[in-house]
Write an enzyme that holds these catalytic residues in place. Structure first.
Site, PDB file in Angstrom:
ATOM      1  CG  ASP A 102       7.057   1.074  -6.976  1.00 27.56           C
ATOM      2  OD1 ASP A 102       7.680   1.112  -8.040  1.00 27.56           O
ATOM      3  OD2 ASP A 102       6.156   0.250  -6.706  1.00 27.56           O
TER       4      ASP A 102
HETATM    5  N1  URA Z   1       7.340  -4.376  -7.149  1.00 31.50           N
HETATM    6  C1  URA Z   1       6.619  -3.268  -6.974  1.00 31.50           C
HETATM    7  O1  URA Z   1       5.439  -3.238  -7.284  1.00 31.50           O
HETATM    8  N2  URA Z   1       7.229  -2.191  -6.457  1.00 31.50           N
HETATM    9  C2  URA Z   1       8.543  -2.172  -6.109  1.00 31.50           C
HETATM   10  O2  URA Z   1       9.041  -1.163  -5.637  1.00 31.50           O
HETATM   11  C3  URA Z   1       9.263  -3.347  -6.301  1.00 31.50           C
HETATM   12  C4  URA Z   1       8.643  -4.431  -6.832  1.00 31.50           C
END
Ligand code: URA
Length: 243
Positions: A102
């Protein structure tokens, strides 16, 4: 000699699965002949065309990037924001991230031009383990952590069993640091898992990916993977363990 779909994926044409679809659909020619057999093997000397366009076989390259927060992990962003690819201005090959992190998540992301390898690292059936360090708002109860361990219901189904460890608890700030290891890679999975137990994630870092860690790197730094690391990751995907 390599399988045709592997060479296509490595050349960045499409994922191995999509390459297989292109072959079966009769869109691929080897040395001028349409090939629809998935078992076909080709060498570097063979001329491969996909929908009339000859593919360029690049040397496969692999980097580990310690992605900082506030960076998009796609190859390009329609809003023009900085992406993980922008950390590699000197790399001429068309590299892209293996899976996603993310915008607000920091940590390990592999960059490569090898579609076959990317497939091995991201398809849930190969069960590559990823370890995250989550700072939570609120202190998860022991039974809630057990739920995360066993599998918890999210809107896209139950999660697979996870390994969960409490690193520290701050009673005053009502926050905790939890280490969680999963082998799936659903969208925002770790954040959604903690949402499901009522302790949302405040900050998230991917600390380990298979055998790789961020050790020795600061956020925003990258290094090439060694041939040994790449081989180890392939072995991990194919056998579930190293050595
Ligand atoms: N899980 C999440 O919530 N975000 C990420 O970036 C990776 C795994």
């Amino acid at each position: 000699m390599e399988r045709l779909q592997k060479v296509m994926a490595q050349a960045g044409v499409a994922s191995r699965r999509k390459s297989e679809d292109l072959i079966v659909a009769g869109k691929v020619k080897v040395n001028g002949e349409t090939v629809t057999e998935l078992g076909t093997r080709v060498s570097l000397a063979d001329r491969i065309e996909v929908e009339g366009v000859q593919i360029v076989k690049e040397e496969a390259i692999y980097y580990l990037l310690y992605k900082p927060r506030g960076i998009i992990s796609t190859a390009n962003d329609e809003k023009g924001r900085k992406t993980v690819v922008d950390f590699f201005p000197e790399v001429e090959e068309r590299i892209y991230p293996v899976g996603r992190l993310d915008y607000d998540t920091s940590g390990i992301i592999i960059m490569t031009n090898d579609g076959e390898f990317a497939y091995l690292m991201t398809h849930p059936k190969f069960e590559i383990k990823k370890t995250y360090i989550a700072k939570t708002k609120g202190i998860p109860r022991r039974e809630d952590l057990r739920k995360l361990e066993r599998g918890i219901k999210l809107e896209d189904g139950m999660t697979a069993p996870a390994r969960v460890k409490t690193i520290s608890v701050d009673q005053k700030a009502k926050a905790a640091i939890i280490e969680i290891t999963i082998h799936e890679g659903r969208n925002r999975q770790v954040r959604r898992m903690f949402d499901a137990i009522g302790c949302p994630v405040d900050s998230l870092k991917r600390e380990q990916f298979g055998n790789l860690t961020t050790r020795g790197l600061n956020a925003g730094e990258a290094r090439p993977l060694t041939i040994h690391e790449v081989k180890q990751l392939r072995v991990l995907a194919e056998t579930g363990k190293i050595g």
